[in-house]
Design a protein around this motif. Sequence first.
Motif, PDB file in Angstrom:
ATOM      1  N   MET A 106      40.071  33.841  28.514  1.00 48.93           N
ATOM      2  CA  MET A 106      40.857  33.450  29.573  1.00 48.93           C
ATOM      3  C   MET A 106      40.414  34.465  30.896  1.00 48.93           C
ATOM      4  SD  MET A 106      44.784  34.523  29.199  1.00 48.93           S
ATOM      5  CE  MET A 106      45.483  34.908  30.765  1.00 48.93           C
ATOM      6  N   LYS A 107      40.489  34.056  32.024  1.00 52.19           N
ATOM      7  CA  LYS A 107      40.517  34.948  33.089  1.00 52.19           C
ATOM      8  C   LYS A 107      41.643  35.662  33.383  1.00 52.19           C
ATOM      9  CE  LYS A 107      36.248  33.803  34.331  1.00 52.19           C
ATOM     10  NZ  LYS A 107      35.227  34.691  34.408  1.00 52.19           N
ATOM     11  N   ALA A 108      41.651  36.960  33.771  1.00 53.05           N
ATOM     12  CA  ALA A 108      42.727  37.825  34.110  1.00 53.05           C
ATOM     13  C   ALA A 108      42.353  38.899  35.212  1.00 53.05           C
ATOM     14  CB  ALA A 108      43.456  38.653  32.764  1.00 53.05           C
ATOM     15  N   PHE A 109      43.500  39.172  36.018  1.00 54.66           N
ATOM     16  CA  PHE A 109      43.408  40.040  37.074  1.00 54.66           C
ATOM     17  C   PHE A 109      44.191  41.320  36.891  1.00 54.66           C
ATOM     18  CE2 PHE A 109      42.463  35.819  38.794  1.00 54.66           C
ATOM     19  CZ  PHE A 109      41.290  35.844  39.433  1.00 54.66           C
ATOM     20  N   ILE A 110      43.450  42.472  36.809  1.00 51.70           N
ATOM     21  CA  ILE A 110      44.312  43.470  36.296  1.00 51.70           C
ATOM     22  C   ILE A 110      44.535  44.444  37.615  1.00 51.70           C
ATOM     23  CG2 ILE A 110      43.781  45.791  35.037  1.00 51.70           C
ATOM     24  CD1 ILE A 110      43.578  43.162  33.392  1.00 51.70           C
ATOM     25  N   THR A 111      45.865  44.799  37.566  1.00 51.26           N
ATOM     26  CA  THR A 111      46.421  45.536  38.792  1.00 51.26           C
ATOM     27  C   THR A 111      46.909  46.978  38.202  1.00 51.26           C
ATOM     28  OG1 THR A 111      48.664  44.429  38.319  1.00 51.26           O
ATOM     29  CG2 THR A 111      47.069  43.322  39.967  1.00 51.26           C
ATOM     30  N   LYS A 112      46.889  47.332  36.962  1.00 51.49           N
ATOM     31  CA  LYS A 112      47.280  48.480  36.350  1.00 51.49           C
ATOM     32  C   LYS A 112      46.758  49.695  37.188  1.00 51.49           C
ATOM     33  CE  LYS A 112      47.782  50.930  32.196  1.00 51.49           C
ATOM     34  NZ  LYS A 112      47.677  50.653  30.613  1.00 51.49           N
ATOM     35  N   TYR A 113      45.481  49.605  37.657  1.00 55.27           N
ATOM     36  CA  TYR A 113      45.017  50.831  38.264  1.00 55.27           C
ATOM     37  C   TYR A 113      44.464  50.428  39.957  1.00 55.27           C
ATOM     38  CZ  TYR A 113      44.283  51.864  33.348  1.00 55.27           C
ATOM     39  OH  TYR A 113      44.603  52.108  32.205  1.00 55.27           O
ATOM     40  N   TYR A 120      40.707  43.936  39.705  1.00 57.58           N
ATOM     41  CA  TYR A 120      39.360  43.570  39.118  1.00 57.58           C
ATOM     42  C   TYR A 120      39.681  42.441  38.016  1.00 57.58           C
ATOM     43  CZ  TYR A 120      40.378  47.105  35.462  1.00 57.58           C
ATOM     44  OH  TYR A 120      41.003  47.831  34.474  1.00 57.58           O
ATOM     45  N   GLU A 121      38.635  41.551  38.111  1.00 58.74           N
ATOM     46  CA  GLU A 121      38.808  40.300  37.139  1.00 58.74           C
ATOM     47  C   GLU A 121      38.040  40.738  35.729  1.00 58.74           C
ATOM     48  OE1 GLU A 121      37.504  35.594  37.404  1.00 58.74           O
ATOM     49  OE2 GLU A 121      37.338  36.910  38.860  1.00 58.74           O
ATOM     50  N   ILE A 122      38.807  40.373  34.736  1.00 55.36           N
ATOM     51  CA  ILE A 122      37.900  40.289  33.446  1.00 55.36           C
ATOM     52  C   ILE A 122      38.229  39.052  32.692  1.00 55.36           C
ATOM     53  CG2 ILE A 122      38.519  42.865  33.146  1.00 55.36           C
ATOM     54  CD1 ILE A 122      40.732  41.979  31.147  1.00 55.36           C
ATOM     55  N   ASP A 123      37.507  38.968  31.577  1.00 52.19           N
ATOM     56  CA  ASP A 123      37.469  37.936  30.370  1.00 52.19           C
ATOM     57  C   ASP A 123      38.478  38.619  29.368  1.00 52.19           C
ATOM     58  OD1 ASP A 123      36.506  35.642  31.572  1.00 52.19           O
ATOM     59  OD2 ASP A 123      34.355  36.596  31.162  1.00 52.19           O
ATOM     60  N   TRP A 178      48.857  42.909  34.690  1.00 47.63           N
ATOM     61  CA  TRP A 178      47.698  41.779  34.588  1.00 47.63           C
ATOM     62  C   TRP A 178      48.513  40.477  35.264  1.00 47.63           C
ATOM     63  CZ3 TRP A 178      47.827  37.158  31.653  1.00 47.63           C
ATOM     64  CH2 TRP A 178      48.507  37.385  30.676  1.00 47.63           C
ATOM     65  N   HIS A 179      47.539  39.657  35.906  1.00 50.73           N
ATOM     66  CA  HIS A 179      47.906  38.349  36.347  1.00 50.73           C
ATOM     67  C   HIS A 179      46.994  37.189  36.124  1.00 50.73           C
ATOM     68  CE1 HIS A 179      50.950  40.617  38.664  1.00 50.73           C
ATOM     69  NE2 HIS A 179      49.913  41.568  38.564  1.00 50.73           N
ATOM     70  N   GLU A 190      46.247  35.537  43.448  1.00 48.59           N
ATOM     71  CA  GLU A 190      47.282  35.460  44.461  1.00 48.59           C
ATOM     72  C   GLU A 190      48.442  36.511  44.109  1.00 48.59           C
ATOM     73  OE1 GLU A 190      45.871  32.622  43.673  1.00 48.59           O
ATOM     74  OE2 GLU A 190      44.739  32.453  45.455  1.00 48.59           O
ATOM     75  N   SER A 191      48.726  36.329  42.647  1.00 46.16           N
ATOM     76  CA  SER A 191      49.909  37.295  42.235  1.00 46.16           C
ATOM     77  C   SER A 191      49.420  38.550  41.953  1.00 46.16           C
ATOM     78  CB  SER A 191      50.564  36.754  40.774  1.00 46.16           C
ATOM     79  OG  SER A 191      49.538  36.402  40.087  1.00 46.16           O
ATOM     80  N   ALA A 192      48.335  38.609  41.704  1.00 44.55           N
ATOM     81  CA  ALA A 192      47.628  39.829  41.543  1.00 44.55           C
ATOM     82  C   ALA A 192      47.744  40.867  43.121  1.00 44.55           C
ATOM     83  CB  ALA A 192      46.372  40.280  40.940  1.00 44.55           C
TER      84      ALA A 192
END
Length: 80
Positions: free
Chosen positions: A1-8, A15-18, A46-47, A51-53
């Motif tokens: 799944m694709k996820a958008f990381i906002t922790k940092y 940034y986007e990760i699998d 993560w999101h 948009e939510s990220a």
Amino acid sequence: MKAFITKYALTKGIYEIDAEVCQNPKIIKRASGNWVDYYRNEGKDWHKTKESAILRANEMRAAKIKTLQKQIIKLDKLTF
């Protein structure tokens, strides 16, 4: 799944990760080489959507600005 990381987000940006979902659906993990990165708290670290990220990153930025403004006020009050 694709996820958008906002922790940092304030230091590295969004940034986007699998990643794959762990047993707890609020935790995802990404294996890269010998390392496994875990991200907790869907909606905070993560999101699922960009948009939510972006909304979360803007909240983080506003909170940081507020904290820095308080520090500036304290520093302005200092006298030597």
